[in-house]
Design a protein around this motif. Structure first.
Motif, PDB file in Angstrom:
ATOM      1  N   LYS A  75       0.805  -1.233   0.000  1.00 10.66           N
ATOM      2  CA  LYS A  75       0.000   0.000   0.000  1.00 10.66           C
ATOM      3  C   LYS A  75       0.836   1.279   0.000  1.00 10.66           C
ATOM      4  O   LYS A  75       0.295   2.368   0.175  1.00 10.66           O
ATOM      5  CB  LYS A  75      -0.955   0.031   1.205  1.00 10.66           C
ATOM      6  CG  LYS A  75      -1.778  -1.237   1.378  1.00 10.66           C
ATOM      7  CD  LYS A  75      -2.571  -1.214   2.680  1.00 10.66           C
ATOM      8  CE  LYS A  75      -3.249  -2.546   2.943  1.00 10.66           C
ATOM      9  NZ  LYS A  75      -3.950  -2.580   4.243  1.00 10.66           N
ATOM     10  N   VAL A  76       2.144   1.143  -0.189  1.00 11.16           N
ATOM     11  CA  VAL A  76       3.049   2.295  -0.158  1.00 11.16           C
ATOM     12  C   VAL A  76       3.655   2.508  -1.540  1.00 11.16           C
ATOM     13  O   VAL A  76       4.031   1.554  -2.220  1.00 11.16           O
ATOM     14  CB  VAL A  76       4.174   2.081   0.875  1.00 11.16           C
ATOM     15  CG1 VAL A  76       5.176   3.237   0.841  1.00 11.16           C
ATOM     16  CG2 VAL A  76       3.589   1.915   2.274  1.00 11.16           C
ATOM     17  N   ARG A  78       6.846   3.899  -3.448  1.00  6.12           N
ATOM     18  CA  ARG A  78       8.242   4.221  -3.171  1.00  6.12           C
ATOM     19  C   ARG A  78       8.864   4.863  -4.394  1.00  6.12           C
ATOM     20  O   ARG A  78       8.594   4.443  -5.519  1.00  6.12           O
ATOM     21  CB  ARG A  78       9.027   2.975  -2.760  1.00  6.12           C
ATOM     22  CG  ARG A  78       8.742   2.530  -1.337  1.00  6.12           C
ATOM     23  CD  ARG A  78       9.398   1.195  -1.017  1.00  6.12           C
ATOM     24  NE  ARG A  78       9.279   0.864   0.396  1.00  6.12           N
ATOM     25  CZ  ARG A  78       8.185   0.366   0.971  1.00  6.12           C
ATOM     26  NH1 ARG A  78       7.105   0.163   0.248  1.00  6.12           N
ATOM     27  NH2 ARG A  78       8.161   0.085   2.265  1.00  6.12           N
ATOM     28  N   LYS A  90       9.146   7.345   0.755  1.00  2.75           N
ATOM     29  CA  LYS A  90       7.932   6.564   0.939  1.00  2.75           C
ATOM     30  C   LYS A  90       6.729   7.500   0.939  1.00  2.75           C
ATOM     31  O   LYS A  90       6.673   8.451   1.717  1.00  2.75           O
ATOM     32  CB  LYS A  90       7.993   5.782   2.247  1.00  2.75           C
ATOM     33  CG  LYS A  90       9.097   4.749   2.299  1.00  2.75           C
ATOM     34  CD  LYS A  90       9.085   4.014   3.633  1.00  2.75           C
ATOM     35  CE  LYS A  90      10.231   3.021   3.727  1.00  2.75           C
ATOM     36  NZ  LYS A  90      10.231   2.318   5.041  1.00  2.75           N
ATOM     37  N   SER A  92       2.960   7.416   1.671  1.00  2.00           N
ATOM     38  CA  SER A  92       1.940   6.590   2.320  1.00  2.00           C
ATOM     39  C   SER A  92       0.612   7.324   2.388  1.00  2.00           C
ATOM     40  O   SER A  92       0.567   8.541   2.539  1.00  2.00           O
ATOM     41  CB  SER A  92       2.380   6.224   3.739  1.00  2.00           C
ATOM     42  OG  SER A  92       3.598   5.504   3.716  1.00  2.00           O
TER      43      SER A  92
END
Length: 199
Positions: A75-76, A78, A90, A92
């Motif tokens: 769910k991140v 990068r 990151k 988020s």
């Protein structure tokens, strides 16, 4: 002649750089070699990026070839600097796995689409979320910025394409009619868009 060298069934070529999708995202540059008979040219690994804690489902390279972004099951989003090769930024905020990522043509913004049914636009200068776009009723499977950067198109498992105003985050209109999920999008060149898209 540039060719796409595929890994694990998925590859992306922008500006001569190839990003391949594995559990680790790789960036390869095509080299001389190969040749006739339909063979692929030789390639060498330039660098490898790791950090995604789950499988990678989306990867893209910025138009200026300086950044690589990936998203997946953790769910991140990068983002790496190709020269630095480490210290991923990151991004988020998604609550579902990331299905699509796309840089704006000036490499200043990054859009990410998720099966949480949202699109997020990130300002790369600050690493902060610029706006979250809501309206799809299925996961967001495809993204494309217009060449002038004013609009973003998103395709979804809900079988629609939505066009957004990047500056305001407002939906301009919805294109419906597909029988299945929309998995890829592209804008025509800027010459074909003399005026910004409007309702």
């Amino acid at each position: 002649m540039k060719r796409i060298l595929g890994f694990a069934g998925m590859a992306l070529l922008i500006g001569g750089i190839i990003a391949a999708v594995f559990n680790t995202a790789y960036v390869d540059a095509g080299c001389g070699g190969g040749g006739g008979g339909g063979s692929m040219p030789a390639a060498r690994e330039v660098c490898a990026f790791s950090g995604q804690s789950s499988g990678i489902s989306a990867v893209t390279i910025s138009p200026d070839s300086k950044k690589v972004a990936s998203g997946g099951g953790d769910k991140v989003v990068r983002m790496w600097n190709v020269d630095a090769k480490d210290n991923a930024v990151k991004l988020s905020g998604h609550t579902g796995f990331v299905e699509s990522v796309c840089f704006s043509f000036d490499s200043a913004l990054l859009a990410s689409g998720s099966n949480d049914k949202t699109v997020k636009i990130w300002e790369l200068s600050s690493g902060k979320e610029k706006v979250s776009l809501t309206g799809h009723t299925g996961g967001v499977t495809a993204l494309a910025f217009s060449p002038d950067g004013r609009n973003l198109a998103s395709g979804s498992a809900d079988k629609t394409v939505r066009i957004w105003d990047v500056s305001t985050g407002k939906e301009i209109f919805t294109l419906a009619g597909h029988a299945k999920a929309v998995n890829t999008l592209v804008f025509s060149s800027v010459e074909w868009l003399p005026q910004p898209i409007s309702p």
